[in-house]
Design a protein around this motif. Sequence first.
Motif, PDB file in Angstrom:
ATOM      1  N   LEU A   1      16.646  38.936  26.634  1.00  0.00           N
ATOM      2  CA  LEU A   1      15.809  38.327  26.139  1.00  0.00           C
ATOM      3  C   LEU A   1      14.662  37.305  28.202  1.00  0.00           C
ATOM      4  O   LEU A   1      15.702  36.735  28.342  1.00  0.00           O
ATOM      5  CB  LEU A   1      15.247  37.329  25.141  1.00  0.00           C
ATOM      6  N   PRO A   2      13.733  37.580  28.303  1.00  0.00           N
ATOM      7  CA  PRO A   2      12.725  36.162  29.126  1.00  0.00           C
ATOM      8  C   PRO A   2      13.420  35.676  28.218  1.00  0.00           C
ATOM      9  O   PRO A   2      13.005  34.885  27.578  1.00  0.00           O
ATOM     10  CB  PRO A   2      11.895  36.853  29.463  1.00  0.00           C
ATOM     11  N   PRO A   3      14.244  34.491  29.659  1.00  0.00           N
ATOM     12  CA  PRO A   3      13.720  32.849  28.580  1.00  0.00           C
ATOM     13  C   PRO A   3      12.285  32.192  28.178  1.00  0.00           C
ATOM     14  O   PRO A   3      12.211  31.335  27.436  1.00  0.00           O
ATOM     15  CB  PRO A   3      13.804  31.793  29.998  1.00  0.00           C
ATOM     16  N   GLU A   4      11.294  32.906  28.753  1.00  0.00           N
ATOM     17  CA  GLU A   4       9.973  32.019  27.997  1.00  0.00           C
ATOM     18  C   GLU A   4       9.763  32.618  26.685  1.00  0.00           C
ATOM     19  O   GLU A   4       9.306  31.418  25.744  1.00  0.00           O
ATOM     20  CB  GLU A   4       8.928  32.889  28.870  1.00  0.00           C
ATOM     21  N   THR A   5      10.721  33.439  26.321  1.00  0.00           N
ATOM     22  CA  THR A   5      10.681  34.083  24.852  1.00  0.00           C
ATOM     23  C   THR A   5      11.113  33.315  23.805  1.00  0.00           C
ATOM     24  O   THR A   5      10.970  32.918  22.566  1.00  0.00           O
ATOM     25  CB  THR A   5      11.155  35.136  24.270  1.00  0.00           C
TER      26      THR A   5
END
Length: 1973
Positions: free
Chosen positions: A684-688
Amino acid sequence: MELAHSLLLNEEASSQLGEVQKAEFIFEWLRYLEKLLLATNRADVREKQKALVEQLLSLLNSSPGPPTRKLLAQNLAIVYSIGDTFSVYETIDKCNDLIRSKDDSPSYLPTKLAAVVCLGALYKKLGRILANAFTDTVGNILKAMKSAESQGRYEIMLSLQSILTGLGAAAAPCHRDVYKAARSCLTDRSMAVRCAAAKCLLELQNEAVFMWSTDLDSVATLCFKSFEGSNYDVRISVSKLLGTVLAKAVIAKHPGAAASRQNARRVSLEEVLELLGTGFLRGSSGFLRASGDMLKGSSSVSRDVRVGVTQAYVVFVSTLGGAWLEKNFAVFLSHTLSLVSQLNSKATQTQTDAVCCRRCVSFILRATVGGLLGEKAQIAAAKDICQAIWKLKKVVDAVLSDGNLETRLSSTDVAASQHALVCALQELGNLIHGLGTTAAPLLQESSTGLLDGVVSMTLHPSVSVRLAAAWCLHCIAVALPSQLTPLLDRCLERIATLKSSPEAVTGFSFAVAALLGAVAHCPLGIPHGKGKIIMALAEDLLCSAAQNSRLSLQRTQAGWLLIAALMTLGPAVVSRHLARVLLLWKCVFPASPKDLETEKSRGDSFTWQVTLEGRAGALCAVKSLISHCGDLLTEEVIQRLLPPLPCAVDLLTQLSSILKTYGNSLKTPSVVYRQRLYELLILLPPETYKGNLSAILKELTAELTAPDAQAAASACLLPALCHPDDLLILSPLLQETDHRFIEEQLLLGNGVACGSLEYDPYSVYEKDVGGDSVPKPLPPALSVSNSASKLFGVVCAHVEEAERILILEQLLSSIKHSKGARQQAVQLHVVCAVSNLLKYVAGSKRSLGPEVRRLVLTLVLGALESPNPLLRCAASEAWARLAQVVDDGAFTAGLAQVSFDKLKSARDVVTRTGHSLALGSLHRYLGGIGPQHLSSCIGVLYTLSQDSTSPDVQTWALHSLSLTIDSAGALCHVHVEPTLSLIIMLLLNVPPTHAEVHQSLGRCLNTLITTLGPELQGNNTSVSTLRTSCLLGCAVMQDNPGCLVQAQAISCLQQLHMFAPQHVNLSSLVSCLCEILLDNSVLVNLCSPYLLLRRAVLACLRQLVQREAVEVSEHAVLLARDSGDLAADADIKEVGLEGALLALLDKETDKSLCQDIRETLHHMLTSMAVEKLSFWLKLCRDVLAASADFTAVTCLDTMQEEEGDRGDDASVLTSRNDGKPHPFSNPRWATRVFAADCVCRIINQCENANRAHFDIALAQEMKKSDSRNDFLVLHLADLIRMAFMAATDHSDQLRLSGLDTLLVIIRRFADIAEPEFPGHVILEQYQANVGAALRPAFTSETPPDITAKACQVCSAWIASGVVRDLSDLRRVHQLLVSSLMKVQAGKEALSHLYNESASTMEILAVLKAWAEVYIIAVQRHKSHKQTSKTPINSEDSVRSGSPSADGLLDLVCADLGTLSKLWLAALQDFALLTLPAEFASQLPVEGISVEFLCSLRSDATMESITTCLRALQVLLDVPWPRSKIGSDQVIHCADLGIELLNVLHRVILTRESPSIQLASLEVVRQIICAAQELVKEKRRSAEVDDGASEKETVPEFGEGKDTGGLVPGKSLVFATLELCVCILVRQLPELNPKLTGSPRVKAAKPQTLSEEGSRLVTAALVILAELPAVCSPEGSISILPTILYLAIGVLRETAVKLPGGQLSSTVTASLQALKGILTSPMARAEKSHAAWTSLLQNALATVLDCWSPVDGAHQDLDEVSLLTAVTVFILSASPEVTTVPCLQKSCIEKFKAALESGDPVVQMKTYQLLHSIFQYPNPAISYPYIYSLASSIVEKLQEIDKRKPEDTAELHIFQEGIKVLGALVTVAEEQHRSQLVACLLPVLISFLLDEKALGSASSVRRSLHDFALQNLMQIGPRHSSVFRTVMASSPALKARLEAAVKGNQESVRVEPPSKHAKSLGRNSSIQLKTHFL
């Protein structure tokens, strides 16, 4: 170095050289001497022998290095073998004296070693000649060994091996002494000595019978001891020894007299296997104990012993061979499975040991069964394995069915049997996977019960067995896709039925998951509805999990496993179930942190176990969703995925407290949960999850520094973080080898388990499993560390700087406060995490603050000085990445300085190796660290490279040096020479025992060669010296005993061959490659024990054959003829290198190596197939026929038997049982598929060669003229037979290849006439074979892809016209009818085994085949009707095949009603599917073909595009669709027509195929014709309508209206112009005004286009000429300049001079276009007349300018083409265009100049053109030319008259001139006509001959006479008065005429009509061939 090339050493030259150069010089002399001695006369050698021996012995005393002493010894031996041997004993004594010397100084050691090597070489070469002295020599050597150091012991062992080789049985008196010495060396502390001892003993056992009889136990024990603490090389060598000795013991049934003397005993197979088994289970310590103790195995065996014994098993079986294994497989299988099924055995006491032992047993089975057996034998082996599985099942069933508690002890039987079952199931799966669809009969045999047996194992009590059974089912499904759906149904049904059994739920869920994973490998897929069933079952399992606590855990695991596996089916299936998956995902986690707290306070250990299992499964399912269904991850779906994540992270933080509360039973579930969460977060993208970054980072830090962290995990974690090139300097275990599968466990240490399926059941469905290997997930504890370190890199990069600093300080502190092994483990994990951080930061272009840099630097610096070499390697990589991230020169220089300082001060190996590699890594990542540091860096590395006290330091420093040189590039040129000197010096002095140093030296040399590059081709002294040194270095490495060093040598030679091919000896290189690759190829795993060496050989071979395939092939065959000691030579002699490579391809298992072999063979085929046609076809035939079913091949047409002289065809279809051994024994299906592919390639190659390959009459004629000629058409029976064998095979892949081959044969040979039977084609005699090949493809059980391909072949066969007889036609037609009936029957009749798209593919193939047959039937019917109208004789009628013309149409018409409905339905479905709703407005409303062409994909086949274009052509042939296109254009301004043109333009731009572009242009022409028809119709309607006012507006119909404007996007004409310009500019770029307008571009010479290019240009010009008719007058004015520019441009660019004055096809097309334009109605229309006249005048001026262009370009234009163009203007344009004085004058000048031309062809063509102009009816046009040119013509004719023509050219000129004058007479006014006749008559009469002259005249003079007389006979009656006047005024003329007439009459009376007269008739009527005048 040239001075070294002499028989005697040039001592004067060598004495003047420095130390290194002198060593080089001597080595080069010795190399040259070895070749020279073999080629020199024996007498010459004897003459110089004394001096030569003295020189060689003096070198012996000069401390020669290892390679030099080896060459020295070989030369000494060769000298004595060729020359006299009287002084050889003196030499032997000298060597013995040197060995006895008491001098133990290091400087004297090389001399001693050289003496030892010399003795070995002398005895090996001279053999029994020296038998008298050998006992003293051996005794002396053995005595010396007692005090020798490791190098001495190594050389002594090799020398003893050579002595034994040379003496053979004569060395028997010393056998025991040698054996005793070698025994001690076999357990030497030096690994190289152990290897040498193994080689010595291997040679000894050839004659020493006691080794494999009385002392067999002792030898085996010795080998087991040797394996202890061994390295890879030792295990290879000792296992070869042990396996060979044991094999000898088994096969020595009758030992003979020699053995009897030694009391030899016969050893049974069981005893040998027991010996090996004892070593496997107990190692070397169990031979003195009782057998019961032995089997119990009370002491553990080290892994290296077990791995060594495993390799010995493989050597043992490989030595005995495939036939032996086939015969004894049942016994062997029973024994190998017993190794892991012994009760209370240490081998399986712990899970770790069990997993490692299972790997060993699997390797034994895979390497023997998979490597040695052919397909039939493998099927038999599979049956034996099935029986073993059934036997083991009975044990389990007996235990499970017995309810008596007293028999509980028997449950140990179940535990013991589980490992044997795992091995059996995995090997069975691998076997079937390799067999593919050829394994089908195995599954159909009810007696074997294979599927029942495997499926029953899914209920076994052991999870490992259940998973192995699931994997076996996966392999079966991949191999046999038809079994996938039935197996899936069966397993789903069993889950539903046995939902109350825990074993059934887990076992069958594993099976379903594994089968779903197989779908990705099966292109035909599974029915779409299965996804729904699986999802419903998974939901049911999850919902019912809580209902029964006994089943909760299993149902939860099974439910999530099924969902995760379902995700692998991709978005198409998952999209329907996504909402339910997301709902389950949401429900599995608490809604809030408060709910999580509530959860913690209730429940027990079991409920938490179920909870963690469920949540880990949910995380895995979501990970699977993200991995496999990325297209579904819309913003909305991502938002629905995120809510449970914070709770999942909260649970992660609470796990430690939950563990404390509920105990260690939750330890494994918690580890698995952490691993699953980490894996998901990595995706997953770290922003999530940015809100949880800090919490995650804390958990990761705790994970990395956990107290139970395993230090042994380095081999799992670190290799991925090291550079692949750096791993080469570490253990060979890290490199790819044939034994990687078992050698991996030695990296991990005894405490850590290898990867195995039971550690992660979710891996059973993963896609990325390589080949046929079982998934090998690591234990959870290792996996979680790996995932944690990866996630750390991502998370740490996204937190605040302060937090990052805090975490790094914490990690540093953890390392400091740990001790011993734990400190190493923590350091390892921390370095991994930091490396991942740097990798992520570098990749995402982020930065690090100064404090973070300092902390990272401290961490990495500590690791650089770690005792773990892998950690040092990873740290050096991190060191360089840190510099890359900071990206600051000063910082990088600082790092380099740290390493410099450390290297200067430190003396320990660890620091020196770590920091030397750090320097190299800095250079690699930053391309150097500045010129100022380069010299320092290289200087330091030079020093370290010469540290002979530590081979490790040398290895690492040299590797770093190669990295530095590679990155420095041109900056390093100044260092090349000294570096090369250093490398050569080390190569000549480093002992061969230090193979790792030699490997690094090889890499360094390779880098230097790459750096020098093409400079190596130079001839100056310095380059020549460098090149010689490179070649010398390669030679040293080639002679090195280390396989990886030899691989480096080959790689270096490959580079040298690339840059300086003329300086590499191809012959010696090829012989070296062949020896390595094909030596001992009978032993599959031993053709070369090193995979990397085999890869290097093939990579080099592949490069060589790209340039010099023929030479390589010839060298290989010569090598085979010259040397008789290679096992594979017989094969090379028979089948060449190509055949040997094909055989190797069949045996080799490494994928990349197999790909290299295929590419090598492809290159050889491309270069040589046409020249060696019979050879290549025989190779392919032998491979395909080797395992073909010959009962099928006997189904042959009787016509073949009637063939008498058809070259090779007569014997190709007979049996191959000719008594010779077949070169290919039972090749596997993949090899046969490759052979079938080669057949197609051969046919394609022949297409580009001589046309006789496809013309039997010409081929037979050329074969008669030269028997060496060979043509493909003569091998047609061969081709048909091969295609037939392939198409009827058991392998589906081979059936497809066979049908493809058959299709190619039909297309290429269908039109070739049979010369012996006029009216017939050669393929007719093979009708029975083609029918027999096709018939099996239409059976009900055939897969859809094969049926689809067979339909294509069927339609091609019918369409080819080969089948003439109606009954034969009906047989093939019936096959298509059966397919059509299947389509008609609908879903019920179609297979439910595969995805619906497979059925659709089959249906479309059937419908397409019928459509093609229908089209051809209609075309034949039409052509038959046309031919029947014209009267033809009966023979022609038969020849045209007319009976089948109507017959075929009748056959099709019977089903036409059904077909038309199905065709329409298919087109409608296609229209709906290919028209996305959002693009509906942009695409045409109707027209299937247009939609296909609009949405053209890059993978759309040419055939599909051509079909659509043909469909459009047929559509536009019909008036109604044409009217619609035109209608759209006029009414709606620009709809369908323009859209269609734009689509066609795009097709032309994206497809380079000329056939597709021509088809597109044909459609364009039809569109323009449709538009013309509409405009004409409108004008006609307007004229018919009432009123004059209407008539005035008539010309305004058409594009442009009254303004002349053409709007892009709205104009049909503009779109057409764009398209035509595109075509023309592609073929003739010079037409592009931008290009020609450039001042730098000079106009090129006119060019001849290819045939396709000419046809494209012609088609475009035809369209351009039609465009004015679509326009209004004003519109036509707008486009006329463009059209004229293009037409004249084509004329100018392609007006090449052709023989005989012919015009090129493009010039002809250009002239036709010009004529069409000049005669256009628009040129005369009132509104456009003036403008057209002006433009056409300019066009004529442009043509005239072509003679004398301003820029001097186009000097070579064809004058005839230009004159013809001018003539077209004169005759076709209105007079206003060409009668302008300046233009007319210029035209006349061009003709006048042409008449004066020195080229007779130009003169003749000029006369022809003037003839047309003079006859033009309009005097305003013709008269000026007559006035200006008539007098010139008369003068020219009078000149000819004077000199009398003597050649054909002048004859033709004269004849054409007379014709012109005749035309002048005709058109002249009455008052001038008599003058012209008076001029003409004397000329004609002057060419007449009297009777005497006529008889002796030449053919030219005779022709002139006949021509003149014929013209006079015509003129006389026509102009009688003038004729009489002239005759009266000149009696001489009259007399000559009368004599000629009389002579002619006599000639006619005497002579029969001659061919000459006929030719005169032809010549007299020469006309202008072009019809545009």
